[in-house]
Write a protein that holds these residues in place. Structure first.
Motif, PDB file in Angstrom:
ATOM      1  N   ASP A 200       0.779  -1.672   0.119  1.00  7.70           N
ATOM      2  CA  ASP A 200      -0.044   0.174   0.023  1.00  7.70           C
ATOM      3  C   ASP A 200       0.889   1.289   0.409  1.00  7.70           C
ATOM      4  N   GLN A 201       2.100   0.914  -0.529  1.00  9.07           N
ATOM      5  CA  GLN A 201       2.988   2.416  -0.084  1.00  9.07           C
ATOM      6  C   GLN A 201       2.788   3.229   0.643  1.00  9.07           C
ATOM      7  N   ASP A 202       2.831   2.862   2.025  1.00 10.47           N
ATOM      8  CA  ASP A 202       2.649   3.962   3.000  1.00 10.47           C
ATOM      9  C   ASP A 202       4.236   3.907   4.135  1.00 10.47           C
ATOM     10  N   GLY A 203       4.312   3.361   3.400  1.00 15.30           N
ATOM     11  CA  GLY A 203       5.797   3.535   4.542  1.00 15.30           C
ATOM     12  C   GLY A 203       6.313   2.256   5.540  1.00 15.30           C
ATOM     13  N   TYR A 204       5.454   1.421   5.912  1.00 15.25           N
ATOM     14  CA  TYR A 204       5.666   1.004   6.562  1.00 15.25           C
ATOM     15  C   TYR A 204       4.669  -1.159   5.879  1.00 15.25           C
ATOM     16  N   THR A 243       6.486   0.415  14.251  1.00 17.93           N
ATOM     17  CA  THR A 243       5.474   1.023  15.251  1.00 17.93           C
ATOM     18  C   THR A 243       3.904   0.726  14.587  1.00 17.93           C
ATOM     19  N   PRO A 244       3.040   1.544  14.801  1.00 18.55           N
ATOM     20  CA  PRO A 244       1.127   0.750  15.031  1.00 18.55           C
ATOM     21  C   PRO A 244       1.784   0.433  13.750  1.00 18.55           C
ATOM     22  N   LYS A 245       1.449   1.128  12.989  1.00 15.82           N
ATOM     23  CA  LYS A 245       1.665   0.874  11.944  1.00 15.82           C
ATOM     24  C   LYS A 245       2.356  -0.282  10.971  1.00 15.82           C
ATOM     25  N   GLY A 246       3.028  -0.705  11.564  1.00 16.97           N
ATOM     26  CA  GLY A 246       4.359  -1.782  10.900  1.00 16.97           C
ATOM     27  C   GLY A 246       5.696  -1.515  11.487  1.00 16.97           C
ATOM     28  N   LEU A 247       6.174  -2.489  10.422  1.00 13.31           N
ATOM     29  CA  LEU A 247       7.358  -2.130  10.451  1.00 13.31           C
ATOM     30  C   LEU A 247       8.302  -1.703   9.587  1.00 13.31           C
ATOM     31  N   SER A 248       9.077  -0.531  10.187  1.00 14.43           N
ATOM     32  CA  SER A 248      10.501   0.449   8.942  1.00 14.43           C
ATOM     33  C   SER A 248      10.327   0.106   8.119  1.00 14.43           C
ATOM     34  N   GLN A 249      11.178   0.889   7.171  1.00 22.20           N
ATOM     35  CA  GLN A 249      12.510   0.507   6.056  1.00 22.20           C
ATOM     36  C   GLN A 249      13.217  -0.046   7.158  1.00 22.20           C
ATOM     37  N   GLU A 250      13.668   1.107   8.408  1.00 20.01           N
ATOM     38  CA  GLU A 250      14.482   0.544   9.141  1.00 20.01           C
ATOM     39  C   GLU A 250      14.673  -0.114  10.033  1.00 20.01           C
ATOM     40  N   GLY A 251      13.252  -0.502  10.432  1.00 19.61           N
ATOM     41  CA  GLY A 251      13.008  -1.765  11.038  1.00 19.61           C
ATOM     42  C   GLY A 251      14.018  -3.309  10.303  1.00 19.61           C
ATOM     43  N   PHE A 252      13.555  -3.120   9.102  1.00 17.47           N
ATOM     44  CA  PHE A 252      13.598  -3.967   8.057  1.00 17.47           C
ATOM     45  C   PHE A 252      15.012  -4.208   7.989  1.00 17.47           C
ATOM     46  N   ILE A 253      15.740  -3.271   7.794  1.00 19.98           N
ATOM     47  CA  ILE A 253      17.356  -3.776   7.943  1.00 19.98           C
ATOM     48  C   ILE A 253      17.770  -4.424   8.584  1.00 19.98           C
ATOM     49  N   ILE A 254      17.579  -3.086  10.384  1.00 18.55           N
ATOM     50  CA  ILE A 254      17.685  -4.073  11.729  1.00 18.55           C
ATOM     51  C   ILE A 254      17.534  -5.110  12.094  1.00 18.55           C
ATOM     52  N   LEU A 255      16.579  -6.010  11.100  1.00 16.51           N
ATOM     53  CA  LEU A 255      15.860  -7.204  11.122  1.00 16.51           C
ATOM     54  C   LEU A 255      17.031  -7.969  10.302  1.00 16.51           C
ATOM     55  N   ASN A 256      17.774  -7.431   8.724  1.00 20.58           N
ATOM     56  CA  ASN A 256      18.276  -8.468   8.647  1.00 20.58           C
ATOM     57  C   ASN A 256      19.989  -8.521   9.358  1.00 20.58           C
ATOM     58  N   ARG A 257      20.569  -6.927   9.364  1.00 20.44           N
ATOM     59  CA  ARG A 257      22.433  -6.831  10.042  1.00 20.44           C
ATOM     60  C   ARG A 257      21.443  -7.984  11.277  1.00 20.44           C
ATOM     61  N   ILE A 258      20.941  -8.110  11.564  1.00 17.46           N
ATOM     62  CA  ILE A 258      20.544  -9.065  13.662  1.00 17.46           C
ATOM     63  C   ILE A 258      21.289 -10.471  12.377  1.00 17.46           C
ATOM     64  N   PHE A 259      20.326 -10.807  11.005  1.00 18.45           N
ATOM     65  CA  PHE A 259      20.653 -11.862  10.353  1.00 18.45           C
ATOM     66  C   PHE A 259      22.193 -12.564  10.307  1.00 18.45           C
ATOM     67  N   ALA A 260      22.192 -11.006  10.203  1.00 23.68           N
ATOM     68  CA  ALA A 260      23.999 -11.250   9.535  1.00 23.68           C
ATOM     69  C   ALA A 260      24.748 -11.440  10.954  1.00 23.68           C
ATOM     70  N   GLU A 261      24.425 -10.866  12.236  1.00 31.73           N
ATOM     71  CA  GLU A 261      25.720 -11.083  13.191  1.00 31.73           C
ATOM     72  C   GLU A 261      25.213 -12.006  13.855  1.00 31.73           C
ATOM     73  N   LYS A 262      24.744 -12.781  13.435  1.00 30.99           N
ATOM     74  CA  LYS A 262      24.164 -14.192  14.593  1.00 30.99           C
ATOM     75  C   LYS A 262      24.485 -15.488  12.952  1.00 30.99           C
ATOM     76  N   GLY A 263      24.857 -14.879  11.662  1.00 29.40           N
ATOM     77  CA  GLY A 263      25.326 -15.541  10.688  1.00 29.40           C
ATOM     78  C   GLY A 263      24.604 -16.418  10.110  1.00 29.40           C
ATOM     79  N   ARG A 264      23.525 -15.889  10.775  1.00 36.39           N
ATOM     80  CA  ARG A 264      22.387 -16.542   9.207  1.00 36.39           C
ATOM     81  C   ARG A 264      22.218 -15.613   8.297  1.00 36.39           C
ATOM     82  N   HIS A 265      23.689 -15.535   7.471  1.00 43.00           N
ATOM     83  CA  HIS A 265      23.867 -14.325   6.477  1.00 43.00           C
ATOM     84  C   HIS A 265      23.026 -15.939   4.991  1.00 43.00           C
ATOM     85  N   GLU A 266      22.848 -17.430   5.416  1.00 44.28           N
ATOM     86  CA  GLU A 266      21.878 -17.115   4.232  1.00 44.28           C
ATOM     87  C   GLU A 266      20.640 -17.058   3.926  1.00 44.28           C
ATOM     88  N   THR A 267      19.819 -16.263   5.273  1.00 40.72           N
ATOM     89  CA  THR A 267      18.347 -16.059   5.363  1.00 40.72           C
ATOM     90  C   THR A 267      18.629 -14.653   4.666  1.00 40.72           C
TER      91      THR A 267
END
Length: 631
Positions: A200-204, A243-267
């Motif tokens: 819906d292109q609302d940023g979340y 946020t109540p609207k959902g996961l922001s772009q910043e949050g999406f990037i943080i999630l993938n950074r967590i994957f990388a830090e935990k050695g889950r780069h295949e994800t």
């Protein structure tokens, strides 16, 4: 990648050969093993990642084997570097890793501390912290590290799995361990993934959008509790990430950074590959540029699925619902692409002035679809690439389903009725002497106001718009004024064959204007085989007798063609000309010069009877305009 080639390196006695035999035989071989084992190949059927074939190469560190060692290192695409004691560990940083660099080898290295059964009083965490992490910090080519024991069959499958994953799912392009951040190219690709999943292109990313993302990438659903745990983990890094609207772009990037830090780069790689990224973090060429050939005498058009996609895209980004895409809205729409197609900014198309705009100057839905129809006609590969960029990804992952090919067009049967052209997008070249009114005709086609100021056309210019035919069917008509390239284009067989019809124009108030047309046709005799229509412009001015051997009506009559349509771009009935052009292009048999004597006469009247009104010359045309006005 078809094959992963693992080269085992390390000092003598570190247990390289034992690792291989323990993998192959699933037991520790106590008997003396030959110094260097022969190369072995593991087929894809044995649980290898990405369905790859794995080749394992043993090597010797003895001085007389150095040439063969270096050859195998260069042939490999991952190195398993093995050490087993303090001396061989010291040699890892002092000799082995610098040696790889001296060979110019740029492949990932998996660091393996073997014979862990001999160090029972030291735990793995201490080995990692004291030995492995310092080396990894100095040598970025080290992809991962692991502790093994061939005797106890500890982590044997895992160490070779790490080697495979270092090639199929490399961490180096994704994550900068020193900075503890995703690399720019990876972050950019993930931002595009976020953009495409934000339906819906609302940023979340709403919960539903996250669930859809999970199913698309991993083929299984995500539980509500799992989603809440993910949100909580992300929120620890940034309060604005969830946020109540959902996961922001910043949050999406943080999630993938967590994957990388935990050695889950295949994800991360699963996500990126789902969205057609290659190991170089660019979109796969086969996705951007699928095979799509356009045979001679056919053309490419948008299919219903393609039209639907571009309609939905327009409606999604027309945030203010004003019926037009503003510059800001266009920037948002093309955010996941390299920008506007390069063909849209050349002098011929000059988007958005080449199509229909609203009063604010913003392209309308009708103009948007016409623009893409024209792009597909001239450059289907451009449309296919932008379909990929913009997220057109059908279940079969084949973007060519958004396009289709027209039936081959029959051509050059002089004087005979030809079958209807099976096309919805038509190209007309508008020809005529300078000052005849070609540019004003294109402006009128786009409903632009008439300007009496004369501006000579130097470079080609196009205008594209939909035309409604009798019966309600619509087609897309492209009018192209050739400018100073007119002679070159008319001599270019490929360019000329692309056109469906030629529109010859002249200024009916200028006695010198019509002479250009017979002269042009005599210089390019092959134009006789092209469907054509003659239009006398500026009919609102006093008609002049044309200087020359023949008058326009006599000239067209001698060709067995309809008399010129007398019109003015200032008249409301000008739209009828474009209907005539489209009809003549669709039924080319009636728009060709007559053929051999004795052949059936063509009903030329159909080309100048439109809507029950006879398009004739002079006052008759004015009469039509007046009747249309009164209606």
């Amino acid at each position: 990648m078809a094959t992963v080639r693992i080269c085992l390196c390390g000092d003598e006695g570190t247990g390289k050969s034992s690792l291989i035999t323990s993998l192959v035989k699933d037991i520790f071989v106590t008997n003396k093993i030959q110094p260097v084992l022969p190369q072995i190949t593991i087929p894809p059927s044995i649980g290898t990642p990405e369905n790859v074939t794995t080749t394992i190469v043993d090597t010797s560190a003895l001085p007389h084997e150095r040439t063969n060692l270096d050859k195998e290192i260069r042939k490999s695409n991952v190195i398993l570097l093995v050490y087993s004691d303090h001396y061989s560990y010291e040699r890892v940083a002092l000799w082995w890793l610098p040696h790889f660099r001296s060979l110019g080898v740029n492949v990932p290295v998996v660091l393996c501390a073997n014979k862990s059964d001999l160090s029972t009083n030291i735990n793995t965490e201490q080995i990692v912290e004291d030995e492995m992490l310092p080396v990894m910090a100095e040598f970025k080519e080290i992809d991962s590290c692991i502790r093994t024991s061939a005797r106890e069959h500890h982590n044997i499958n895992e160490v070779f799995f790490l080697c495979q994953k270092a090639v199929t799912d490399p961490v180096a392009p994704l994550f900068d361990s020193k900075e503890s951040s995703l690399k720019p190219a990876c972050a950019s690709a993930l931002k595009r993934v976020f953009y495409l999943c934000d339906r819906d292109q609302d940023g979340y990313l709403s919960d539903k959008e996250v669930y859809d993302f999970q199913t698309k990438c991993f083929g299984k659903s995500l539980g509500e509790e799992d989603l809440e745990n993910i949100k909580q983990a992300i929120s620890k890094y940034s309060a604005s990430a969830v946020t109540p609207k959902g996961l922001s772009q910043e949050g999406f990037i943080i999630l993938n950074r967590i994957f990388a830090e935990k050695g889950r780069h295949e994800t991360i790689w699963i996500i990126l590959r789902t969205f057609h990224y290659s190991n170089s973090l660019s979109l796969h060429s086969s996705f951007l540029h699928p095979k799509f050939d356009v045979p001679a005498n056919t053309s490419a058009e948008l299919s219903p699925a393609g039209y639907r996609f571009f309609v939905d895209l327009f409606l999604l980004f027309d945030k203010d619902n004003d019926g037009g895409l503003s510059p800001t809205e266009l920037v948002s729409l093309f955010a996941a692409t390299p920008g506007l197609p390069s063909t849209w900014s050349d002098s011929a198309t000059d988007f958005p002035s080449s199509s229909i705009r609203n009063e604010a100057g913003y392209i309308t839905l009708q103009g948007w679809l016409a623009q893409w129809s024209m792009t597909t006609f001239f450059s289907p590969k451009t449309t296919l690439a932008y379909l990929a960029y913009l997220g057109y990804d059908p279940p079969d992952r084949n973007t060519t389903s958004a396009l289709h090919l027209t039936k081959p067009r029959k051509r050059n049967h002089r004087g005979k009725k030809l079958a209807k052209t099976e096309r919805n997008v038509l190209l007309a070249y508008v020809l005529g002497a300078p000052g005849s009114g070609k540019s004003s005709l294109l402006d009128a086609f786009l409903s632009r106001p008439f300007s009496p100021t004369y501006h000579p056309t130097i470079k080609p210019r196009t205008a594209v718009h939909s035309v409604e035919l009798p019966g309600g069917k619509q087609c897309t008509l492209i009018l192209e004024e050739l400018g100073e390239l007119e002679p070159a284009i008319l001599e270019n067989s490929a360019k000329l064959s692309a056109a469906d019809i030629l529109v010859y124009t002249y200024d009916s108030s200028d006695p010198e204007s019509f002479a250009y047309i017979p002269q042009l046709r005599s210089q390019h005799s092959h134009l006789d085989g092209m469907p054509s229509l003659y239009v006398a412009l500026k009919a609102d001015m006093d008609k002049s007798t044309q200087r020359g051997d023949v008058q326009p009506e006599e000239y067209t009559s001698s060709l067995g063609m309809a008399k010129p349509l007398h019109v003015s771009v200032t008249w409301g009935s000008i739209s009828e000309v474009f209907v005539n052009v489209a009809e003549a292009a669709l039924w080319p048999g009636g728009a060709l010069p007559k053929g051999m004597e004795g052949e059936e006469e063509v009903d030329w009247l159909r080309w100048w009877v439109v809507g029950g009104a006879v398009v004739a010359v002079g006052a008759a045309v004015a009469g039509i305009w007046k009747r249309a006005t009164r209606d």
